[in-house]
Every structure is written in C-alpha cells, then in structure tokens.
Scaffold this motif. Structure first.
Motif, PDB file in Angstrom:
ATOM      1  N   GLU A 153      81.006  55.788  25.501  1.00 41.00           N
ATOM      2  CA  GLU A 153      81.101  54.582  24.395  1.00 41.00           C
ATOM      3  C   GLU A 153      80.275  54.136  25.933  1.00 41.00           C
ATOM      4  O   GLU A 153      80.098  52.939  25.640  1.00 41.00           O
ATOM      5  CB  GLU A 153      82.322  54.192  24.442  1.00 41.00           C
ATOM      6  CG  GLU A 153      83.003  54.583  23.390  1.00 41.00           C
ATOM      7  CD  GLU A 153      81.608  54.410  22.356  1.00 41.00           C
ATOM      8  OE1 GLU A 153      81.302  53.567  21.767  1.00 41.00           O
ATOM      9  OE2 GLU A 153      81.031  54.721  21.380  1.00 41.00           O
ATOM     10  N   TRP A 171      77.013  51.277  26.654  1.00 43.85           N
ATOM     11  CA  TRP A 171      77.469  50.108  25.972  1.00 43.85           C
ATOM     12  C   TRP A 171      77.115  49.610  27.374  1.00 43.85           C
ATOM     13  O   TRP A 171      75.663  49.018  27.622  1.00 43.85           O
ATOM     14  CB  TRP A 171      78.860  49.695  26.428  1.00 43.85           C
ATOM     15  CG  TRP A 171      79.339  48.154  27.621  1.00 43.85           C
ATOM     16  CD1 TRP A 171      78.733  47.021  26.548  1.00 43.85           C
ATOM     17  CD2 TRP A 171      78.985  47.633  28.016  1.00 43.85           C
ATOM     18  NE1 TRP A 171      79.067  45.943  26.468  1.00 43.85           N
ATOM     19  CE2 TRP A 171      78.894  46.330  28.125  1.00 43.85           C
ATOM     20  CE3 TRP A 171      79.463  48.590  29.936  1.00 43.85           C
ATOM     21  CZ2 TRP A 171      79.385  45.425  29.726  1.00 43.85           C
ATOM     22  CZ3 TRP A 171      79.318  47.655  30.715  1.00 43.85           C
ATOM     23  CH2 TRP A 171      79.348  46.302  30.453  1.00 43.85           C
ATOM     24  N   TYR A 181      79.005  36.736  25.876  1.00 41.20           N
ATOM     25  CA  TYR A 181      79.717  37.557  24.831  1.00 41.20           C
ATOM     26  C   TYR A 181      81.199  36.513  23.806  1.00 41.20           C
ATOM     27  O   TYR A 181      81.829  35.235  24.502  1.00 41.20           O
ATOM     28  CB  TYR A 181      80.825  38.530  25.667  1.00 41.20           C
ATOM     29  CG  TYR A 181      80.044  39.534  26.229  1.00 41.20           C
ATOM     30  CD1 TYR A 181      78.959  39.854  26.096  1.00 41.20           C
ATOM     31  CD2 TYR A 181      81.353  40.210  25.711  1.00 41.20           C
ATOM     32  CE1 TYR A 181      78.415  40.778  26.163  1.00 41.20           C
ATOM     33  CE2 TYR A 181      80.662  42.344  25.761  1.00 41.20           C
ATOM     34  CZ  TYR A 181      79.090  42.404  25.658  1.00 41.20           C
ATOM     35  OH  TYR A 181      78.797  43.328  26.664  1.00 41.20           O
ATOM     36  N   PHE A 209      85.199  38.212  20.567  1.00 44.90           N
ATOM     37  CA  PHE A 209      86.196  39.633  19.797  1.00 44.90           C
ATOM     38  C   PHE A 209      85.815  40.753  19.984  1.00 44.90           C
ATOM     39  O   PHE A 209      85.138  41.702  20.839  1.00 44.90           O
ATOM     40  CB  PHE A 209      85.471  39.447  18.211  1.00 44.90           C
ATOM     41  CG  PHE A 209      85.501  41.173  17.311  1.00 44.90           C
ATOM     42  CD1 PHE A 209      86.816  41.029  17.045  1.00 44.90           C
ATOM     43  CD2 PHE A 209      84.801  42.153  17.490  1.00 44.90           C
ATOM     44  CE1 PHE A 209      87.333  42.430  16.698  1.00 44.90           C
ATOM     45  CE2 PHE A 209      84.476  43.636  16.821  1.00 44.90           C
ATOM     46  CZ  PHE A 209      86.543  43.877  15.887  1.00 44.90           C
ATOM     47  N   GLN A 210      83.669  40.593  21.282  1.00 47.32           N
ATOM     48  CA  GLN A 210      82.855  40.986  21.920  1.00 47.32           C
ATOM     49  C   GLN A 210      83.565  41.440  23.063  1.00 47.32           C
ATOM     50  O   GLN A 210      83.623  42.987  23.661  1.00 47.32           O
ATOM     51  CB  GLN A 210      81.380  40.621  21.976  1.00 47.32           C
ATOM     52  CG  GLN A 210      80.530  41.422  20.912  1.00 47.32           C
ATOM     53  CD  GLN A 210      79.219  39.644  21.053  1.00 47.32           C
ATOM     54  OE1 GLN A 210      79.371  39.126  21.501  1.00 47.32           O
ATOM     55  NE2 GLN A 210      78.261  40.372  21.178  1.00 47.32           N
ATOM     56  N   GLU A 223      86.690  43.831  22.453  1.00 45.98           N
ATOM     57  CA  GLU A 223      85.321  45.375  22.573  1.00 45.98           C
ATOM     58  C   GLU A 223      85.246  45.311  23.343  1.00 45.98           C
ATOM     59  O   GLU A 223      85.509  47.073  23.674  1.00 45.98           O
ATOM     60  CB  GLU A 223      83.875  45.792  21.793  1.00 45.98           C
ATOM     61  CG  GLU A 223      84.678  44.677  19.811  1.00 45.98           C
ATOM     62  CD  GLU A 223      83.040  44.857  18.965  1.00 45.98           C
ATOM     63  OE1 GLU A 223      83.025  45.580  17.896  1.00 45.98           O
ATOM     64  OE2 GLU A 223      82.343  44.237  19.765  1.00 45.98           O
ATOM     65  N   SER A 230      88.193  47.540  24.710  1.00 48.13           N
ATOM     66  CA  SER A 230      88.234  48.253  24.830  1.00 48.13           C
ATOM     67  C   SER A 230      87.546  49.389  25.228  1.00 48.13           C
ATOM     68  O   SER A 230      87.918  50.666  24.760  1.00 48.13           O
ATOM     69  CB  SER A 230      88.238  48.523  23.130  1.00 48.13           C
ATOM     70  OG  SER A 230      87.066  48.815  22.822  1.00 48.13           O
ATOM     71  N   LEU A 231      86.839  49.656  25.292  1.00 50.93           N
ATOM     72  CA  LEU A 231      85.931  50.578  26.336  1.00 50.93           C
ATOM     73  C   LEU A 231      86.881  51.732  27.505  1.00 50.93           C
ATOM     74  O   LEU A 231      86.259  52.988  27.748  1.00 50.93           O
ATOM     75  CB  LEU A 231      84.701  50.618  27.034  1.00 50.93           C
ATOM     76  CG  LEU A 231      83.206  49.871  26.063  1.00 50.93           C
ATOM     77  CD1 LEU A 231      82.361  48.429  26.760  1.00 50.93           C
ATOM     78  CD2 LEU A 231      82.763  50.576  25.166  1.00 50.93           C
ATOM     79  N   PHE A 252      93.319  46.850  17.756  1.00 53.33           N
ATOM     80  CA  PHE A 252      92.570  45.745  17.207  1.00 53.33           C
ATOM     81  C   PHE A 252      93.271  44.840  15.986  1.00 53.33           C
ATOM     82  O   PHE A 252      93.124  44.008  16.271  1.00 53.33           O
ATOM     83  CB  PHE A 252      91.593  46.576  16.242  1.00 53.33           C
ATOM     84  CG  PHE A 252      90.551  46.281  17.521  1.00 53.33           C
ATOM     85  CD1 PHE A 252      89.389  45.716  17.665  1.00 53.33           C
ATOM     86  CD2 PHE A 252      89.864  47.828  17.739  1.00 53.33           C
ATOM     87  CE1 PHE A 252      88.312  45.105  19.096  1.00 53.33           C
ATOM     88  CE2 PHE A 252      88.798  47.414  19.368  1.00 53.33           C
ATOM     89  CZ  PHE A 252      87.928  46.276  19.724  1.00 53.33           C
ATOM     90  N   GLN A 311      94.043  41.196  15.681  1.00 54.37           N
ATOM     91  CA  GLN A 311      93.137  40.204  14.729  1.00 54.37           C
ATOM     92  C   GLN A 311      94.382  39.804  14.203  1.00 54.37           C
ATOM     93  O   GLN A 311      94.184  38.329  14.049  1.00 54.37           O
ATOM     94  CB  GLN A 311      92.691  40.983  13.767  1.00 54.37           C
ATOM     95  CG  GLN A 311      90.653  41.279  14.711  1.00 54.37           C
ATOM     96  CD  GLN A 311      90.324  42.086  13.663  1.00 54.37           C
ATOM     97  OE1 GLN A 311      90.603  43.179  13.042  1.00 54.37           O
ATOM     98  NE2 GLN A 311      88.971  41.890  13.349  1.00 54.37           N
TER      99      GLN A 311
END
Lengths: 406, 301
Positions: A5, A9, B91, B94-95, B98, B101-102, B108, B112
């Motif tokens: 991922e 990205w 960004y 939320f981005q 994300e 989270s990489l 998540f 939220q």
C-alpha cells in the motif's frame, strides 16, 4: 506495516512529476524525430541531424535522473518530515531502497515507452509513407558496394537502447549517491552539480586522450565511423559534457558541431597538441576542485536537523555504481565503433564488456567484504549480468545481419 | 513498556558550547499514564525523539517491549506524536488518517467515532484547520493507531477546555482498556496531574524525580502563614529545610516544603506567626513544586 500500500501511495504521490518528465520528453523527442525524419534512423553522413532526437531524449532523461531523485531525499531536508519517516516501522535503508527503486523503474518504463514509440513513429513515417529517407535506404541496400541493409538502422537501435538504459541506470545511481550526501535542498543540488562536473571532467581526462590515441593509431581522419564515435561520445557524456565544452572555450575543435570535427585533427600541429594537453590538465584540475568543494559542502546536519544521522550515504554501495557509469559511457562510445567495424573489434568489445562485468562483480564483493550476498544483491548482480547478455546478444545480432550482407 | 539505560545525547559536540541534552539517563515507563514534565530545555522532546529513533543517540540503550528501539518490531509498537506532526500537503483530515494507516495498524471506526465527538470536519483540508484543530486531529490519529506505546509531546497545548476533557477521558480509557504505555509531556500541569499515574521530572537532561503522584504528595506539605516579620525561602534553606516554593500574596505567605521534623516549631519560634496552618496541596501545585525542587537541585544536595 503494509509495504504494498505504501508503494502504491508513493507512486501516486510522484505521478505528476513522472508524467511531467514523460510528457515533456515525448513531445520534444517526437517533434525532433518528426522534423528530422529525413535523417533520423537513416544511413546518413549528416550525423548531427540523424542523432538529434537521441540527444533530446538523452538530455531530458539525464536531467530527470539527476533531479527527480531530489524527491527521494526530500524527507531528509525538513525536520517535520524527517521525524516522521525516521520513526515509521520501516528501516531507513529499506525506505530509501523502495523510494530509489520506484523512481528508477518509473523512469525506465517511461523512457522505454517514449523511446520505442518515437522509433515506431519514425519507422511508420519513413517506411509506411514511403518517405524519401526510406527510398534512399533501399537504394543503398541494393547497391553491391554498400553493406548496410535498409532495416539495419532500425535493428541497430536495439543495442543502443540497452546501452542507454545502462547509462541511465548508472547516471541515476550516481546522482542518488551525490544527493544522498546533502542535508539541505541546496546542499543536495550543489553536490549534484559538483558531482556531475567531477565525473564528467574526470571521464574527459581519461577517455579523451585514450580516444585520440586510438584514433591516431588505428584510423584515418576522414573515417565515417569516427564521426559516429565522436558523436556518441558527446551524447553519452550527458549535459556535463556541454558545460565542459563551454568551459574549454579555447578548444575550437571540441566545440564544433559533430559533423565538422574529427578528433585526429587535434594532433595536426603543435599548437593543437598543446591545446589538447591544456584541456586534459584543465579537466583534471576542475575535477579536483569539484571534489574539494564536495567535501566542503558535506557536513553533519545542524540547526533543526541536529542529531540526525549525518551525511546520508548509508546503504549506498556507490563504488560499483560509479564504475557502472564509467563503463556505460565507455561502451556507449564503443558501440558504433563495433557495429561499423570488422570482426576483430567485436571480440575486443565483448572482452571489454565481460571484463567490465567481472570487475563490477569483484567491486561488489569488495564493497561488502564477503561473497555471501543477500537476496537483493543477487538480484542486482542478475540485472547487471542480464544487461551484459542483452547488449552482447543484440550487438551480435546486429553485427551478424550486417555481416550477412557484406 | 519502555526501558532506558544510560542514555546520552549531546548536540553541537564540536562547538564551543555543546548542549548536553540528555545526560546518562536511566528510567523506565511502565504500563499506564506517565506525565513527563520539566522546564523548557529540560530534554523532554529530545528524550521522545531518541526513544522514537528520530535522532541518533550517542550512548545507551532503549528497549521497547523488550526490543531495541531501532528494530521494525519495536517501531511497530510505538507511536510518537511530536509537537509538529507531519501530514502530506493538501491532504484532508481523512486522507491524513489514511496516510497514517499505511504505516500503523489503524482503527478507523474509533477514529470516526472520536472525530464525531469533537465535530472535526474530515473532508476539509488540514491546511485550513486552526492550530487547535490540527492538534485534535493528530491526537485522535494517535488514539486510533493500534500501538502499545504512545509518546505524546506537548499533548494538550492549544486545545479548548471541552476537547481537553474528551482527550483526557480518551487517554485514561486507552490506558485502562487497552493497557497501553502512554507518556505525555505538556506544560499544562493541571491536565497532567489529573490523569497521570506517575510523574517523571527531567532537569537539564537528568532524571530529577520519578514517582507516582500519591507518593509525591506524601513528601510535600503546604503551609499558609501571616507574620509581621519578612519570611524568605533562603533563610529557611539555611536551616536545612527544602523549600519548593515561597509565594507571597498580600499579607499571606504560602510555603511548600519537603516534610521534615521540627519545621513547624522553628517557624513558630522564628516568625511568631499570627496565622499558621497546613492547607491541602493541589495537584498542579504539587507538580510545580517538584519542578522547582528539581531546579534548585534540592533533592541532590
């Protein structure tokens, strides 16, 4: 951590930069091919015209391999970014390797597409539309005194392509090495420019005399293939060559257009001989000054980056890569010589190539002080071996085709 | 759990004035919430950055759950939120989540849920966020990251009181439910003392004190007195008492002192106070007093 991922990205992040390189290179290269259709891919004595598209694609690609890697190290030049990337669950070496490979593979893919689409477009332009250049090639192919079949010019671009790929890879890793030394953006750029100059001047100082001695000893001054060698020597030196030409303003012969110059003429009188030696000494001196300046620039991080890992040359096995660059340039210069020569030089070429590969592997062993390699090292060795094989094979095929028509 | 053995870091080693930011420090952060306090330049952020591996140590060893801190295993179990966290430009909130989270396992649904509680607009670019909103976002990201160890630098700075309350609750919930090791540095002493199980005080790169808050409060005592004579901390220190603070407000003098027998008798004899009483020590006063003691080096005398 999800590496796949992350790679996805990272590619997405750099896509505009890479597409920018591809689009600009494609436009200029295809335009040069279109307007040079009379000469490009044709057997022509007008060397400058016949290789202009190649010069265009090489210059843009060499610029891309020099400056796109700045993005790889951008995280090291800013404390906030550096703090983030230094704490993620990925070793620094691995992070750098991933980023380095993403850029390299992307550049190679874009280069390959642009290169071959350009060749294909020119081929279609010439052959399918029955262009004058193609008819000229057919006439020459039918002439019993000529030994070049019409499609030879197209076949010839296969070994050239691999050589250019080799040059790109070597140049890329060299730039990566220079850029990795800097801790600030301007340090990186300065190191890159100085490094380019250093390499180009050093190469000039080594290759140029060798080339002149060879030309003086074995060839006549009006030999057609010498012009090709001269041309590709210029091409392969990258943009640093043109800076060298600019700096060596007192040497008329070097600064002339390729079609007008022939290297042996440098030796025609004592004044020109003196100019030649002055050039060689000047190249060496400027190279040394660049090396000294690079050491001056290279320093430990200070200010907000204080305490960081220092000059970031960790994990770069740079010696083999510098050697690859050297070998790539030499072989790029030698390609035309081989193809337009007799069988003896094919043996010489293969010998040089094999020696280069052996020395490359030995340096790789030496740099690691072991013969037990990790998987990624074996992959690198396999890539180099594959490149050598492809160059030999394609050169042999091209030579074989030519020989069958002689 | 984070263990630190003989950790040492000096900046500008070659200069005329090297900065010894962390001085042969040995300590450990156990499961639960630890407040890391100290004056500006005490070495709190440097200690965090050394633990997270964002700067190189000169000497010593850092173990995170038993693994050296520069190994991927250790890094996987540690999340460090610096004073200025990184997010790629352009960004949205939320981005940004994300993006994090990489690199780390990320919850998540929790993210939220928390962002709803504080009304953070997730689709807005964070470049349009205020400083406090950015801080909120990154704290919520830190809470949603599934790492066993959390380092939160300047955690509460720039937060409004309502959000601060929610953040405090969430930190406590994480420590209790997920049994995380959470180390928080902040100049918001009140918040720290309200949630921390223990306190670590740094002074000039050295450990001044590491103890739980109840033990600390056992050591110190606060008095209020009124006297016709001038009361000065130096005079009491000459008598061998350790004075953490001596604060004069109108005619009332407030003294925070390290407990020692004979103090009350000496005060009565020397100053004949018209008012002399013990008063409860507030949490923030306790922390400030400990920091004052660290500055005075009283504990090491």
């Amino acid at each position: 951590m999800n590496k796949r991922e992350f790679i996805r990205w990272q590619i997405k992040e750099w896509l505009p930069l890479l597409i920018g390189y591809g689009v600009i290179t494609a436009i200029f290269y295809w335009l040069a091919s279109y307007y040079g259709v009379d000469e490009f891919l044709s057997y022509s004595s007008r060397v400058a015209s016949s290789v202009t598209p190649m010069i265009v694609i090489c210059v843009f690609t060499f610029l891309a391999t020099a400056f796109i890697p700045l993005a790889i190290f951008s995280y090291q030049t800013n404390r906030v970014r550096a703090d983030f990337y230094d704490q993620i669950p990925l070793r620094d070496k691995e992070l750098r390797r991933i980023r380095i490979l993403i850029v390299l593979i992307s550049i190679l893919i874009i280069f390959t597409i642009v290169f071959w689409v350009g060749i294909l477009l020119t081929y279609l332009h010439q052959v399918v539309l029955n262009h004058e250049a193609y008819r000229r090639l057919l006439e020459r192919g039918a002439d019993p005194n000529e030994f070049v079949p019409y499609y030879f010019q197209y076949v010839y671009y296969i070994p050239l392509f691999f050589l250019l790929v080799l040059g790109i890879v070597a140049h890329y890793f060299t730039c990566v090495f220079f850029l990795s030394l800097g801790n600030r953006v301007w340090d990186c750029i300065l190191l890159l420019v100085l490094g380019e100059l250093l390499l180009n001047f050093a190469l000039q100082a080594i290759l140029f005399p060798a080339y002149v001695v060879y030309a003086e000893t074995f060839t006549s001054s009006d030999s057609s293939f010498l012009r090709y060698i001269n041309d590709f020597m210029r091409l392969s030196f990258g943009f640093g060559y043109y800076l060298a030409v600019f700096l060596s303003f007192f040497s008329e012969n070097i600064a002339k257009t390729p079609s007008d110059s022939s290297v042996p003429s440098l030796y025609q009188n004592s004044a020109q001989t003196a100019v030649f030696y002055i050039n060689v000494i000047a190249f060496l001196l400027i190279g040394l000054i660049c090396a000294w300046l690079m050491l001056f620039v290279k320093k430990d991080p200070a200010g907000e980056l204080a305490g960081k890992a220092g000059a970031r040359n960790r994990g770069i096995a740079w010696i083999p890569h510098l050697f690859m660059l050297f070998a790539g340039f030499v072989m790029a210069g030698a390609t035309q010589l081989v193809i337009y020569s007799d069988g003896v030089l094919i043996v010489v070429f293969c010998f040089v190539l094999a020696s280069w590969a052996v020395i490359y592997f030995l340096l790789l062993f030496a740099s690691r002080s072991t013969i037990r390699f990790a998987k990624q090292d074996w992959i690198r060795v396999a890539i180099v071996a594959g490149m050598v094989f492809l160059i030999c094979l394609s050169t042999g095929i091209a030579y074989g085709i030519m020989r069958s028509y002689r | 759990m984070i263990e630190i053995h003989s950790l040492d870091k000096t900046f500008d080693k070659d200069s005329a004035a090297p900065v010894h930011a962390v001085n042969h420090l040995s300590l450990s952060f156990q499961e639960g919430i630890t407040g890391l306090v100290g004056e500006n330049g005490a070495g709190k952020s440097t200690l965090f950055r050394l633990i997270a591996g964002t700067i190189q140590k000169d000497e010593g060893e850092i173990l995170i759950d038993g693994s050296l801190n520069d190994t991927p295993k250790a890094r996987q179990s540690l999340f460090f939120l610096p004073d200025v966290p990184y997010a790629p430009a352009r960004y949205t909130a939320f981005q940004t989540a994300e993006f994090y989270s990489l690199f780390y396992p990320f919850d998540f649904s929790l993210f939220q849920q928390l962002t709803k509680k504080v009304n953070l607009p997730l689709e807005r670019k964070i470049s349009t966020y205020s400083k406090g909103m950015r801080r909120q976002l990154f704290l919520l990201i830190a809470f949603s990251v599934q790492c066993q160890n959390l380092l939160l630098d300047e955690a509460f700075d720039g937060l409004d009181p309502l959000v601060m309350e929610l953040i405090r609750e969430e930190v406590v919930r994480l420590a209790l439910d997920q049994k995380k090791t959470i180390v928080i540095s902040s100049h918001n002493i009140d918040s720290i003392q309200r949630i921390a199980d223990s306190l670590t005080i740094l002074y000039r790169g050295q450990l001044s004190e590491q103890n739980n808050l109840s033990d600390m409060s056992e050591e110190l005592v606060k008095y209020q007195l009124i006297s016709a004579q001038e009361i000065r901390a130096e005079d009491l220190e000459k008598l061998g008492y350790r004075i953490a603070s001596c604060h004069i407000s109108g005619s009332i003098v407030s003294l925070i002192v390290v407990k020692k027998e004979g103090f009350e008798e000496d005060i009565k004899q020397l100053y004949s106070p018209t008012l002399f009483e013990k008063v409860p020590l507030e949490g923030s006063e306790l922390v400030t007093a400990e920091m004052m003691l660290a500055r005075k080096g009283a504990r090491h005398e």
